[in-house]
Scaffold this motif. Structure first.
Motif, PDB file in Angstrom:
ATOM      1  N   ARG A  41       1.629 -31.888   5.126  1.00 43.09           N
ATOM      2  CA  ARG A  41       1.203 -31.991   3.727  1.00 43.09           C
ATOM      3  C   ARG A  41       1.654 -33.305   3.106  1.00 43.09           C
ATOM      4  N   ARG A  42       2.777 -33.829   3.555  1.00 47.53           N
ATOM      5  CA  ARG A  42       3.271 -35.090   2.984  1.00 47.53           C
ATOM      6  C   ARG A  42       2.383 -36.276   3.333  1.00 47.53           C
ATOM      7  N   LEU A  43       1.600 -36.143   4.398  1.00 42.37           N
ATOM      8  CA  LEU A  43       0.699 -37.234   4.780  1.00 42.37           C
ATOM      9  C   LEU A  43      -0.546 -37.295   3.898  1.00 42.37           C
ATOM     10  N   VAL A  44      -0.853 -36.194   3.201  1.00 41.97           N
ATOM     11  CA  VAL A  44      -2.135 -36.062   2.507  1.00 41.97           C
ATOM     12  C   VAL A  44      -1.940 -36.039   0.990  1.00 41.97           C
ATOM     13  N   ARG A  45      -2.799 -36.772   0.301  1.00 44.36           N
ATOM     14  CA  ARG A  45      -2.843 -36.703  -1.164  1.00 44.36           C
ATOM     15  C   ARG A  45      -4.260 -36.329  -1.577  1.00 44.36           C
ATOM     16  N   PHE A  46      -4.383 -35.256  -2.356  1.00 39.86           N
ATOM     17  CA  PHE A  46      -5.682 -34.787  -2.816  1.00 39.86           C
ATOM     18  C   PHE A  46      -5.949 -35.266  -4.237  1.00 39.86           C
ATOM     19  N   ALA A  47      -7.206 -35.605  -4.492  1.00 44.33           N
ATOM     20  CA  ALA A  47      -7.589 -36.061  -5.824  1.00 44.33           C
ATOM     21  C   ALA A  47      -9.074 -35.816  -6.043  1.00 44.33           C
ATOM     22  N   PRO A  48      -9.475 -35.475  -7.269  1.00 43.87           N
ATOM     23  CA  PRO A  48     -10.906 -35.340  -7.549  1.00 43.87           C
ATOM     24  C   PRO A  48     -11.564 -36.713  -7.629  1.00 43.87           C
ATOM     25  N   LEU A  49     -12.756 -36.835  -7.066  1.00 45.89           N
ATOM     26  CA  LEU A  49     -13.483 -38.101  -7.108  1.00 45.89           C
ATOM     27  C   LEU A  49     -14.970 -37.839  -6.899  1.00 45.89           C
ATOM     28  N   ASN A  50     -15.770 -38.382  -7.795  1.00 43.50           N
ATOM     29  CA  ASN A  50     -17.221 -38.338  -7.671  1.00 43.50           C
ATOM     30  C   ASN A  50     -17.662 -39.600  -6.948  1.00 43.50           C
ATOM     31  N   LEU A  51     -18.290 -39.455  -5.797  1.00 42.10           N
ATOM     32  CA  LEU A  51     -18.700 -40.619  -5.009  1.00 42.10           C
ATOM     33  C   LEU A  51     -19.711 -41.491  -5.740  1.00 42.10           C
ATOM     34  N   MET A  52     -20.357 -40.955  -6.782  1.00 44.19           N
ATOM     35  CA  MET A  52     -21.323 -41.737  -7.547  1.00 44.19           C
ATOM     36  C   MET A  52     -20.647 -42.635  -8.582  1.00 44.19           C
ATOM     37  N   ASP A  53     -19.367 -42.371  -8.867  1.00 41.60           N
ATOM     38  CA  ASP A  53     -18.634 -43.157  -9.864  1.00 41.60           C
ATOM     39  C   ASP A  53     -17.983 -44.382  -9.225  1.00 41.60           C
ATOM     40  N   GLU A  54     -17.291 -45.160 -10.046  1.00 41.35           N
ATOM     41  CA  GLU A  54     -16.481 -46.257  -9.524  1.00 41.35           C
ATOM     42  C   GLU A  54     -15.311 -45.676  -8.744  1.00 41.35           C
ATOM     43  N   TRP A  55     -14.928 -46.346  -7.667  1.00 42.40           N
ATOM     44  CA  TRP A  55     -13.802 -45.884  -6.866  1.00 42.40           C
ATOM     45  C   TRP A  55     -12.555 -46.664  -7.270  1.00 42.40           C
ATOM     46  N   ASP A  73     -15.573 -31.619  -6.598  1.00 41.13           N
ATOM     47  CA  ASP A  73     -15.378 -30.292  -7.172  1.00 41.13           C
ATOM     48  C   ASP A  73     -13.890 -30.020  -7.391  1.00 41.13           C
ATOM     49  N   PRO A  74     -13.435 -29.962  -8.651  1.00 41.39           N
ATOM     50  CA  PRO A  74     -12.003 -29.725  -8.905  1.00 41.39           C
ATOM     51  C   PRO A  74     -11.502 -28.406  -8.345  1.00 41.39           C
ATOM     52  N   ALA A  75     -12.378 -27.400  -8.273  1.00 44.88           N
ATOM     53  CA  ALA A  75     -11.948 -26.084  -7.784  1.00 44.88           C
ATOM     54  C   ALA A  75     -11.528 -26.140  -6.324  1.00 44.88           C
ATOM     55  N   VAL A  76     -12.286 -26.863  -5.494  1.00 43.19           N
ATOM     56  CA  VAL A  76     -11.922 -26.923  -4.080  1.00 43.19           C
ATOM     57  C   VAL A  76     -10.687 -27.792  -3.878  1.00 43.19           C
ATOM     58  N   ILE A  77     -10.465 -28.769  -4.739  1.00 42.44           N
ATOM     59  CA  ILE A  77      -9.246 -29.581  -4.658  1.00 42.44           C
ATOM     60  C   ILE A  77      -8.014 -28.714  -4.903  1.00 42.44           C
ATOM     61  N   GLN A  78      -8.111 -27.792  -5.835  1.00 43.44           N
ATOM     62  CA  GLN A  78      -6.990 -26.891  -6.096  1.00 43.44           C
ATOM     63  C   GLN A  78      -6.681 -26.038  -4.879  1.00 43.44           C
ATOM     64  N   THR A  79      -7.718 -25.550  -4.206  1.00 43.41           N
ATOM     65  CA  THR A  79      -7.511 -24.772  -2.986  1.00 43.41           C
ATOM     66  C   THR A  79      -6.855 -25.627  -1.908  1.00 43.41           C
ATOM     67  N   ALA A  80      -7.314 -26.867  -1.772  1.00 45.15           N
ATOM     68  CA  ALA A  80      -6.756 -27.765  -0.757  1.00 45.15           C
ATOM     69  C   ALA A  80      -5.280 -28.027  -1.020  1.00 45.15           C
ATOM     70  N   ARG A  81      -4.926 -28.231  -2.261  1.00 48.78           N
ATOM     71  CA  ARG A  81      -3.519 -28.504  -2.594  1.00 48.78           C
ATOM     72  C   ARG A  81      -2.617 -27.319  -2.301  1.00 48.78           C
TER      73      ARG A  81
END
Length: 298
Positions: A205-219, A160-168
Motif C-alpha cells: 500500500r505504501r507504494l501506491v497513491r490513489f487520487a481522483p482524475l478525469n482524463l479529459m481534464d488537465e493533468w 469515479d470518486p466512489a471507486v477511489i474510496q474502495t481502492a484506498r
C-alpha cells in the motif's frame, strides 16, 4: 354490473420516455464532461441504467432528470451519471501477459534505474477499485526485492470518486483471492482472509497513491512516467478522443517508457510516430523528443 373505472397504475419509465432530446442531452454531457461516446446503439443501455437512477431520486421522467443535470442542481450527480453509464469491471492480474512483461522485460530496467538513485514512477490510469495498481505493486515487490526502500511510486487514478474510496480501503472479497498468483499472495496479503475479506499489506500500500482524475481534464503531474497502464478505458471514447489520449500518454512517458492498453484497443494518431509495439498491446516510447518527432522544431 358496470365495471368501475380504475386509474392507471404508475409505471417506471419505459423506452418511449427517453426522447431523442433527452438522449442527446445525456450524450452531450457525457461527452463534454467525461469523453464518453454514446452512439445511438447505446440508447437501450442508457435507458436501462438511468431508469434505476431515476427511481433512486424519485424522479418521474428523463426530461426532469436532464433538466436537473443541465441546471447542475446537484454537483455530484454527474459522478452518478458516470457510474451508471460505465462498467467498473476489473480484477487482480487481469490480462496477465502485461504483468509477465513487467516482470521479465521492464523490471530489470527499473532495477538499474532504482539502484542508481533515479526515481521510478508508474501510473495506473482508470484504476477502478485498485486491483490493477496492487497487482503492479505485487509484481514489482516479487521481481525486485527491496523495492519498497527505493524511490518507487505508483500513481493510481480514476474519474469515479466512489471507486477511489474502495481502492484506498485496500480490502477485497475473499473470492478474488484466486486471481492472485500463489507466489505473490504472501507479498500482497496482510494475513489470511477474515470474515470473507482480505486486506492488502502495508508494504504494498505504501507504494501506491490513489487520487481522483478525469482524463479529459488537465493533468497536474509534472514528472514523467516509466510505465503507464490505461486498459479498457479508451473503448468508451471516439477515435479522435482516443488519439488525443494516446498522444498525451506518449508525452507523459520518459524516453524508453512503456504504455500498456486494453486487449481490444490499438494505438492511433500522432502517438504512433513515437511509440513502437513491443508486445501484446504494449508499446515503448522510442523518441527523445515528442515534438521533434511531430516535426515541430520551435
Amino acid at each position: 354490473m358496470t365495471a368501475q373505472y380504475q386509474p392507471p397504475i404508475a409505471s417506471h419509465p419505459s423506452s418511449t420516455d427517453l426522447s431523442d432530446a433527452d438522449f442527446e442531452t445525456i450524450s452531450e454531457i457525457a461527452k463534454s464532461r467525461f469523453g464518453l461516446d454514446l452512439q445511438p446503439s447505446k440508447r437501450p443501455l442508457v435507458h436501462s441504467r438511468l431508469s434505476k437512477r431515476l427511481r433512486a431520486l424519485s424522479i418521474d421522467s428523463f426530461a426532469e432528470y436532464c433538466d436537473r443535470l443541465k441546471r447542475k442542481m446537484d454537483e455530484g450527480e454527474e459522478d452518478h451519471l458516470l457510474s451508471a453509464l460505465t462498467t467498473n469491471v476489473t480484477h487482480f492480474f487481469r490480462e496477465p501477459h502485461h504483468f509477465a512483461f513487467l516482470r521479465d522485460k521492464i523490471a530489470p530496467q527499473l532495477r538499474k534505474r532504482a539502484t542508481s538513485g533515479q526515481p521510478i514512477r508508474i501510473w495506473s490510469a482508470a484504476c477502478s477499485t485498485g486491483q490493477e495498481a496492487y497487482s503492479i505493486a505485487g509484481t514489482l515487490i516479487d521481481a525486485l526485492p527491496g523495492i519498497i526502500n527505493q524511490d518507487v511510486r505508483i500513481l493510481a487514478t480514476d474519474v469515479d470518486p466512489a471507486v477511489i474510496q474502495t481502492a484506498r480501503s485496500a480490502t477485497y472479497k475473499a473470492d478474488q483471492l484466486s486471481q492472485i498468483p500463489h507466489a505473490i499472495r504472501p507479498l500482497l496479503l496482510d494475513g489470511a482472509p477474515s470474515n470473507g475479506y482480505f486486506t492488502i499489506r502495508q508494504e504494498a500500500r505504501r507504494l501506491v497513491r490513489f487520487a481522483p482524475l478525469n482524463l479529459m481534464d488537465e493533468w497536474p503531474m509534472r514528472r514523467r512516467f516509466d510505465l503507464i497502464f490505461c486498459r479498457n478505458a479508451a473503448i468508451y471514447f471516439d477515435k479522435p478522443t482516443q488519439s488525443r489520449l494516446w498522444e498525451r500518454f506518449a508525452q507523459s512517458l520518459n524516453n524508453q517508457g512503456h504504455l500498456m492498453i486494453g486487449h481490444s484497443e490499438r494505438l492511433s494518431g500522432p502517438a504512433c510516430q513515437t511509440m513502437k509495439n513491443v508486445g501484446t498491446t504494449t508499446y515503448q516510447k522510442n523518441s527523445l523528443d515528442f515534438n521533434l518527432a511531430k516535426g515541430n522544431h520551435s
